[in-house]
Motif scaffolding. Sequence first.
Motif, PDB file in Angstrom:
ATOM      1  N   LYS A  35      84.711  57.240  83.944  1.00  0.00           N
ATOM      2  CA  LYS A  35      84.249  58.118  84.823  1.00  0.00           C
ATOM      3  C   LYS A  35      85.342  59.310  85.842  1.00  0.00           C
ATOM      4  N   ASN A  36      85.071  59.940  86.584  1.00  0.00           N
ATOM      5  CA  ASN A  36      85.887  60.725  87.203  1.00  0.00           C
ATOM      6  C   ASN A  36      87.155  59.850  87.844  1.00  0.00           C
ATOM      7  N   GLY A  37      88.296  60.565  87.676  1.00  0.00           N
ATOM      8  CA  GLY A  37      89.376  59.705  88.135  1.00  0.00           C
ATOM      9  C   GLY A  37      89.933  58.411  87.447  1.00  0.00           C
ATOM     10  N   SER A  38      89.418  58.175  86.415  1.00  0.00           N
ATOM     11  CA  SER A  38      89.753  56.912  85.654  1.00  0.00           C
ATOM     12  C   SER A  38      90.955  57.064  84.952  1.00  0.00           C
ATOM     13  N   GLY A  39      91.515  58.149  84.780  1.00  0.00           N
ATOM     14  CA  GLY A  39      92.737  58.199  83.928  1.00  0.00           C
ATOM     15  C   GLY A  39      92.720  58.995  82.677  1.00  0.00           C
ATOM     16  N   LYS A  40      91.698  59.505  82.171  1.00  0.00           N
ATOM     17  CA  LYS A  40      91.671  60.166  80.850  1.00  0.00           C
ATOM     18  C   LYS A  40      92.592  61.423  80.690  1.00  0.00           C
ATOM     19  N   THR A  41      92.558  62.476  81.667  1.00  0.00           N
ATOM     20  CA  THR A  41      93.725  63.461  81.715  1.00  0.00           C
ATOM     21  C   THR A  41      94.911  62.824  81.821  1.00  0.00           C
ATOM     22  N   THR A  42      95.187  61.946  82.593  1.00  0.00           N
ATOM     23  CA  THR A  42      96.563  61.422  82.731  1.00  0.00           C
ATOM     24  C   THR A  42      97.032  60.831  81.493  1.00  0.00           C
ATOM     25  N   HIS A  73      82.621  62.335  79.669  1.00  0.00           N
ATOM     26  CA  HIS A  73      82.129  61.084  80.743  1.00  0.00           C
ATOM     27  C   HIS A  73      80.852  60.353  80.127  1.00  0.00           C
ATOM     28  N   ALA A 115      98.293  55.177  88.135  1.00  0.00           N
ATOM     29  CA  ALA A 115      96.956  55.944  87.394  1.00  0.00           C
ATOM     30  C   ALA A 115      96.746  55.522  86.032  1.00  0.00           C
ATOM     31  N   TYR A 130     101.963  58.314  90.070  1.00  0.00           N
ATOM     32  CA  TYR A 130     101.776  59.384  90.726  1.00  0.00           C
ATOM     33  C   TYR A 130     102.311  58.816  92.037  1.00  0.00           C
ATOM     34  N   HIS A 146     100.818  55.815  93.757  1.00  0.00           N
ATOM     35  CA  HIS A 146      99.587  55.463  92.629  1.00  0.00           C
ATOM     36  C   HIS A 146      99.860  55.229  91.455  1.00  0.00           C
ATOM     37  N   GLU A 206      87.829  66.978  77.685  1.00  0.00           N
ATOM     38  CA  GLU A 206      86.547  67.343  77.900  1.00  0.00           C
ATOM     39  C   GLU A 206      86.232  68.641  77.329  1.00  0.00           C
TER      40      GLU A 206
HETATM   41  N1  LIG Z   1      99.268  65.067  89.777  1.00  0.00           N
HETATM   42  C1  LIG Z   1      98.626  64.194  90.505  1.00  0.00           C
HETATM   43  N2  LIG Z   1      99.267  63.666  91.629  1.00  0.00           N
HETATM   44  C2  LIG Z   1      98.741  62.438  92.123  1.00  0.00           C
HETATM   45  N3  LIG Z   1      97.688  61.813  91.702  1.00  0.00           N
HETATM   46  C3  LIG Z   1      97.138  62.321  90.571  1.00  0.00           C
HETATM   47  C4  LIG Z   1      97.695  63.389  89.966  1.00  0.00           C
HETATM   48  N4  LIG Z   1      96.851  63.882  88.730  1.00  0.00           N
HETATM   49  C5  LIG Z   1      95.892  62.792  88.847  1.00  0.00           C
HETATM   50  N5  LIG Z   1      96.048  61.843  89.922  1.00  0.00           N
HETATM   51  C6  LIG Z   1      95.369  60.670  90.318  1.00  0.00           C
HETATM   52  O1  LIG Z   1      95.378  59.689  89.130  1.00  0.00           O
HETATM   53  C7  LIG Z   1      94.072  59.345  88.742  1.00  0.00           C
HETATM   54  C8  LIG Z   1      93.580  59.487  87.476  1.00  0.00           C
HETATM   55  O2  LIG Z   1      93.245  61.025  87.304  1.00  0.00           O
HETATM   56  P1  LIG Z   1      92.830  61.689  86.034  1.00  0.00           P
HETATM   57  O3  LIG Z   1      92.945  63.235  86.276  1.00  0.00           O
HETATM   58  O4  LIG Z   1      93.614  61.117  84.709  1.00  0.00           O
HETATM   59  O5  LIG Z   1      91.301  61.387  85.898  1.00  0.00           O
HETATM   60  P2  LIG Z   1      90.307  61.649  84.892  1.00  0.00           P
HETATM   61  O6  LIG Z   1      89.631  60.438  84.159  1.00  0.00           O
HETATM   62  O7  LIG Z   1      90.666  62.695  84.061  1.00  0.00           O
HETATM   63  O8  LIG Z   1      89.249  62.277  86.044  1.00  0.00           O
HETATM   64  P3  LIG Z   1      88.178  63.479  85.609  1.00  0.00           P
HETATM   65  O9  LIG Z   1      87.095  62.791  84.747  1.00  0.00           O
HETATM   66  O10 LIG Z   1      87.522  63.567  86.992  1.00  0.00           O
HETATM   67  O11 LIG Z   1      88.737  64.759  84.934  1.00  0.00           O
HETATM   68  C9  LIG Z   1      92.982  59.724  89.984  1.00  0.00           C
HETATM   69  O12 LIG Z   1      93.081  58.612  90.926  1.00  0.00           O
HETATM   70  C10 LIG Z   1      93.669  61.098  90.438  1.00  0.00           C
HETATM   71  O13 LIG Z   1      93.647  61.217  91.858  1.00  0.00           O
END
Ligand SMILES: Nc1ncnc2c1ncn2[C@@H]1O[C@H](COP(=O)(O)OP(=O)(O)OP(=O)(O)O)[C@@H](O)[C@H]1O
Length: 305
Positions: free
Chosen positions: A36-43, A191, A17, A12, A15, A158
């Motif tokens: 955990k939060n922000g680890s990259g699962k949704t990405t 999580h 991810a 991103y 960054h 989730e």
């Molecule tokens: N659209 C975006 N633009 C910039 N950074 C992003 C974007 N989406 C996610 N990130 C960053 O990428 C990293 C991974 O985010 P992601 O949403 O994949 O995590 P996650 O594991 O799904 O978190 P959660 O459990 O909180 O949903 C994080 O540091 C987040 O801040």
Amino acid sequence: MTLEVINISKYYGKHLALKNFSMTLNPGEIVGLIGKNGSGKTTLLNCIVNNIHISSGEIFFRGKKLLENKHLIAKFGVLIESCFLDYLNAYENLKLLMLADGINDKEDIHNQLNMVLDLVGLEERKKEFVKNYSFGMKQRLGLAQSLLNNKEVLILDEPLVGLDAMGRELVKKILFEKAKSGGNAVIFSDHNLNEVKDICDRIILIDNGIKKFDGLFDDKKKYIVDLERLNEGLKNLILEKFNDVKIEENTLIFSNPDIINNLLKFLITQNIEITNLNVREGSLLSLFKGEIDNVEHEVDMEYRV
Ligand SMILES: Nc1ncnc2c1ncn2[C@@H]1O[C@H](COP(=O)(O)OP(=O)(O)OP(=O)(O)O)[C@@H](O)[C@H]1O
């Protein structure tokens, strides 16, 4: 193999991810994606369903490159940040999605909608406006939407979040049956390792965009004994006497629970001052302390000596 993700990375801006992430998903398999939060699962899940562009790497579905065969994404049932039209009821919302998916047969639509709404426990409230739905009900509706048209792969971000205990059990049962009776391949994120391990064939642990673990949960099941203190002499004695035991700082780790009694007796005969001894059934995942500090593990039993 249904899905093969090879070495994908996602930036991103500057960054990173997701870093060189690879995984597979087979028919009938349930994979739990934990981090955990922000680890990259949704990405990761967004990359798989092409909601966002990957920066590098390849994704194959049944041996074909997904990016070059985007129509194959229609084989995926997806639950990632689902949103619905507030001024339509649940039934109408799902019906619209089916029409958008090219399903026109009225009877098929009616039967499927009733089936999935019943499955997720919303049958009785299907005529209510979605704007009056609670968060948990919207989650259930999101899952119902992903189950329409019996897609080959379920990609669920989730799906248990926001649900009460019964709701979570229901969703897990649905996913289990979809995979084990229907042969669907399922990947879903959460999580909480404890919450998902009972239905998952495999756990993938992601931290900071990097895959840390990919395997059977049972492979990693360990018993962990924390001691108040452990000097070098005693460490060597324990290692000599108990082959299965590994030692990390003041923690003893082993996979065979039958040695607990002997181990305790041995420690006592060594006149070690033991003030508090915790024995827990956990997993080696819990040893990734700091990296996955909010991934929970079981505390099974506690001995006080
Ligand atoms: N659209 C975006 N633009 C910039 N950074 C992003 C974007 N989406 C996610 N990130 C960053 O990428 C990293 C991974 O985010 P992601 O949403 O994949 O995590 P996650 O594991 O799904 O978190 P959660 O459990 O909180 O949903 C994080 O540091 C987040 O801040």
